[in-house]
Motif scaffolding. Structure first.
Motif, PDB file in Angstrom:
ATOM      1  N   SER A 153       2.699   1.833  -3.187  1.00 23.28           N
ATOM      2  CA  SER A 153       1.794   2.251  -4.265  1.00 23.28           C
ATOM      3  C   SER A 153       1.586   3.756  -4.325  1.00 23.28           C
ATOM      4  O   SER A 153       1.094   4.284  -5.331  1.00 23.28           O
ATOM      5  CB  SER A 153       0.429   1.563  -4.097  1.00 23.28           C
ATOM      6  OG  SER A 153      -0.338   2.165  -3.065  1.00 23.28           O
TER       7      SER A 153
ATOM      8  N   ILE B 285      -7.532  -3.146   2.434  1.00 24.02           N
ATOM      9  CA  ILE B 285      -6.250  -3.752   2.793  1.00 24.02           C
ATOM     10  C   ILE B 285      -6.368  -5.265   2.893  1.00 24.02           C
ATOM     11  O   ILE B 285      -5.443  -6.000   2.542  1.00 24.02           O
ATOM     12  CB  ILE B 285      -5.705  -3.154   4.108  1.00 24.02           C
ATOM     13  CG1 ILE B 285      -4.219  -3.496   4.278  1.00 24.02           C
ATOM     14  CG2 ILE B 285      -6.502  -3.626   5.305  1.00 24.02           C
ATOM     15  CD1 ILE B 285      -3.295  -2.783   3.344  1.00 24.02           C
TER      16      ILE B 285
ATOM     17  N   THR C 100      -9.049  -1.956  -4.065  1.00 25.45           N
ATOM     18  CA  THR C 100     -10.093  -1.006  -3.656  1.00 25.45           C
ATOM     19  C   THR C 100     -11.373  -1.220  -4.461  1.00 25.45           C
ATOM     20  O   THR C 100     -12.478  -1.070  -3.927  1.00 25.45           O
ATOM     21  CB  THR C 100      -9.600   0.443  -3.831  1.00 25.45           C
ATOM     22  OG1 THR C 100      -9.134   0.648  -5.166  1.00 25.45           O
ATOM     23  CG2 THR C 100      -8.478   0.748  -2.863  1.00 25.45           C
TER      24      THR C 100
ATOM     25  N   LEU D 136      -6.333  -6.512  -0.626  1.00 23.59           N
ATOM     26  CA  LEU D 136      -4.967  -6.493  -1.144  1.00 23.59           C
ATOM     27  C   LEU D 136      -4.181  -7.676  -0.591  1.00 23.59           C
ATOM     28  O   LEU D 136      -3.431  -8.330  -1.317  1.00 23.59           O
ATOM     29  CB  LEU D 136      -4.285  -5.177  -0.752  1.00 23.59           C
ATOM     30  CG  LEU D 136      -2.836  -5.004  -1.209  1.00 23.59           C
ATOM     31  CD1 LEU D 136      -2.719  -5.090  -2.728  1.00 23.59           C
ATOM     32  CD2 LEU D 136      -2.268  -3.682  -0.693  1.00 23.59           C
TER      33      LEU D 136
ATOM     34  N   LEU E 244       0.835  -1.203   0.000  1.00 21.02           N
ATOM     35  CA  LEU E 244       0.000   0.000   0.000  1.00 21.02           C
ATOM     36  C   LEU E 244       0.870   1.253   0.000  1.00 21.02           C
ATOM     37  O   LEU E 244       0.627   2.191  -0.771  1.00 21.02           O
ATOM     38  CB  LEU E 244      -0.918  -0.007   1.218  1.00 21.02           C
ATOM     39  CG  LEU E 244      -1.606   1.318   1.562  1.00 21.02           C
ATOM     40  CD1 LEU E 244      -2.490   1.785   0.418  1.00 21.02           C
ATOM     41  CD2 LEU E 244      -2.402   1.185   2.856  1.00 21.02           C
TER      42      LEU E 244
ATOM     43  N   GLU F 144       0.671   0.104  -7.386  1.00 22.14           N
ATOM     44  CA  GLU F 144      -0.467   1.000  -7.628  1.00 22.14           C
ATOM     45  C   GLU F 144      -1.611   0.253  -8.317  1.00 22.14           C
ATOM     46  O   GLU F 144      -2.790   0.402  -7.953  1.00 22.14           O
ATOM     47  CB  GLU F 144      -0.025   2.182  -8.483  1.00 22.14           C
ATOM     48  CG  GLU F 144      -1.095   3.244  -8.698  1.00 22.14           C
ATOM     49  CD  GLU F 144      -0.600   4.368  -9.567  1.00 22.14           C
ATOM     50  OE1 GLU F 144      -0.828   5.546  -9.216  1.00 22.14           O
ATOM     51  OE2 GLU F 144       0.025   4.082 -10.619  1.00 22.14           O
TER      52      GLU F 144
ATOM     53  N   TRP G 107      -3.304  -2.025  -5.797  1.00 24.41           N
ATOM     54  CA  TRP G 107      -4.138  -1.281  -4.860  1.00 24.41           C
ATOM     55  C   TRP G 107      -5.446  -0.836  -5.520  1.00 24.41           C
ATOM     56  O   TRP G 107      -6.514  -0.886  -4.900  1.00 24.41           O
ATOM     57  CB  TRP G 107      -3.375  -0.083  -4.311  1.00 24.41           C
ATOM     58  CG  TRP G 107      -4.168   0.742  -3.349  1.00 24.41           C
ATOM     59  CD1 TRP G 107      -4.551   2.031  -3.489  1.00 24.41           C
ATOM     60  CD2 TRP G 107      -4.701   0.304  -2.091  1.00 24.41           C
ATOM     61  NE1 TRP G 107      -5.281   2.451  -2.404  1.00 24.41           N
ATOM     62  CE2 TRP G 107      -5.388   1.406  -1.530  1.00 24.41           C
ATOM     63  CE3 TRP G 107      -4.664  -0.899  -1.389  1.00 24.41           C
ATOM     64  CZ2 TRP G 107      -6.033   1.328  -0.298  1.00 24.41           C
ATOM     65  CZ3 TRP G 107      -5.307  -0.970  -0.149  1.00 24.41           C
ATOM     66  CH2 TRP G 107      -5.983   0.125   0.375  1.00 24.41           C
TER      67      TRP G 107
END
Length: 235
Positions: free
Chosen positions: A163, A225, A214, A228, A160, A207, A210
């Motif tokens: 990213s 999270i 999301t 991920l 995270l 990126e 992530w």
């Protein structure tokens, strides 16, 4: 070899011996039924840890300074910019050791002893990380710093933060990105060109992960999270 690869290798040559030395110091305290009080243990551990950590912290800072100057010259052609190594204080180390010391006193086990040594190792690593951050803050041509992973894979928390890319210029903007878990192999790199910096491919890949996490969290009503984490574990 790249400048970053050389830097990481040099950092490990500093950290590994001191980590072994710290473990040797703390290992006797993992025996159940020890007669020493928490205060006695804390005083003894801090007295033994401080010279080891202080010296290694300075060495990782000096190495980071060399890496920063080399990276700056390679990216900009400019000479070094003046800035100081990150400082360290005995009280700061004592603060970082407080919680793992309590945990070891309550549970004198191998795991708690390793946690205590690990907390000191993070302070050693901080010498390099903070020095590069200090350089970025003082350098008018630096755009910021980025977090990069150097061990082959990273956890969800680190992914995270990776990213986010080179968005950090000072401690305030970094926020939680100054947090590093035990055994974390993330490094800090200075950024002079957003289109070309060490770890840029990592940043772009993280990126994308992530964004997908999301999107899945929004669809499933879950925590991004955790999404991920699931994606990383499935790879």
């Amino acid at each position: 070899m790249s400048l970053l690869t050389d830097y990481v290798a040099g950092n490990r040559r500093i950290v590994l011996p001191v980590a072994e030395a710290l473990l040797r110091v703390v290992w006797p305290y993992r025996v159940p039924g020890a007669s020493t009080s928490l205060e006695q243990t804390g005083t003894a551990v801090l007295a033994a840890f401080w010279p080891l950590v202080e010296q290694a912290h300075r060495e990782t800072g000096e190495l980071a300074r060399e890496y920063y100057d080399a990276e700056r010259e390679a990216r900009t052609g400019l000479p070094p910019v003046p800035f100081f190594l990150a400082e360290h204080k005995r009280d700061w180390l004592a603060e970082k050791l407080a919680e793992p010391l309590i945990a070891l006193h309550r549970d004198p086990s191998d795991a708690r002893a390793a946690d205590l040594a690990g907390a000191a190792v993070r302070e050693v690593q901080a010498g390099g990380r903070r020095t590069i951050q200090r350089g970025v803050e003082a350098d008018p041509v630096a755009l910021g710093w980025a977090r990069v992973e150097t061990g082959g894979s990273s956890c969800a928390f680190c992914t995270l933060l990776i990213s986010r890319g080179p968005v950090y210029k000072d401690a305030e903007s970094a926020g939680e990105s100054n947090a590093y878990h035990r055994g974390c192999d993330c490094r800090v790199v200075p950024v002079f060109d957003r289109a070309s910096f060490p770890g840029r491919d990592q940043y772009l890949a993280a990126e994308k992960e992530w964004v997908k996490a999301t999107r899945a969290a929004k669809q499933n009503g879950t925590d991004p999270i955790n999404e991920l984490r699931k994606r990383l574990q499935s790879e």
